[in-house]
Design an enzyme around this catalytic site. Sequence first.
Site: not given
Length: 306
Positions: A39, A113, A134, A161, A183
Site C-alpha cells: 500500500g 500497511n 484482502t 486496528s 454481514y
Amino acid sequence: MSLLSALKRSGPSGFGYGSSAEQVSEGIDLRGKTFLLTGCNSGLGLETFRVLSLRGAHVIAAARTEAKAQAAIESLSADASPVACELSEPESVRACVAAVGKLGRPLDGMICNAGIMALPKLTLKYGLDLQFLTNHIGHFILVNGLLESLAAEARVVMLSSSAHKLTRRGGIDFDNLDGQYGYRAWPNYGQSKLANLLFVRQLAKRLAGSGPTVNAIHPGVIRTQLGRHMNPVMRFGMLLGRPLFLKSIAQGAATQTYVATHPSLAGVSGQYFADCNPARPSKHGRDDALAERLWTVSEEIVAKLP
C-alpha cells in the site's frame, strides 16, 4: 481531554498520540537497509515510504499495480523498487513474492500497511468476504512466502486496528467467512483486523528464537481514503475512547514507522502497539487457541485458492 493535551501527551517510549513518523525516526540511519511496504502509493503507506526513504532505506514499494508503485516512487524521487501486489489475488501475491526474491535483497523489515475498510455491502471473492481475503489472507500468503527472505534481525509490522474490538461474540466467525449468515460492515472489518492481530501472535511464537520479530499496530483513525465508507457518526464513534479528532497522515504513520525502525524495540515480538507505545488488545486478541485455529483455517483456505 483537550486537543492540545492529547497532542502533547507521550508514553513510556517518549512518543504519543501526536507524534509524527519523522519525529519517531529522527536520528535513525537506515542506509543499507531494505523494507517491503504494501500500500505504498497513498495515505499512510506513502508517508511511511517517504520517511523510510528520508532515513536512507531502500524500499520495495508494493501497490496493486506496478504502475501505481512506480508513480509513488517518482513522486518521492525515492531509492526504491516497484512491485505489483494485489492482495485479493493469490496469483498476484505469489508473483510479488517471486519478484522480491529475484531482487536478491534481504528484508530488514516488512510493513503490511495495505487494506480495505468497512465495505458497505458484502463483497465476495473466492468465496470469502473481500475484507477478510484482502486484509488477512493476502498478507498471510505474502509474509509466509517471504520468511526465508528476512534478514537476521528483520521486523515484520502488521497494521491491525482498535476496530478488532468490534467483532461479534467469539472473535472470528469461522462458520460465516462468506457472509451467508449475515454481514455487518464494521464487525466484519473488525474481524479482519482481529485476524491480523492473531496472525502476529501465532507467527511470533513460530519465529521465537530465530531472530526476526513480528508486531501489530493500531495507527489511529486517520484522514485517508481508507475511511471513505465511514459516516461522520461512525468516524468518531470508533475512536473507542480516544480524543474526538482525526490524526493527520503524518501522525498516523508514526506507530508503524516506530515499530519497524526504532532501536529500543530490538527483539520485541508478538506485541500490539498504539500511539507508539504498547497497548492491550481485546481478550480475543490475546487468545492463543484462537490464533492457532485461525492459522490452521488460513492454511486450509490458501490451499484451495487458485
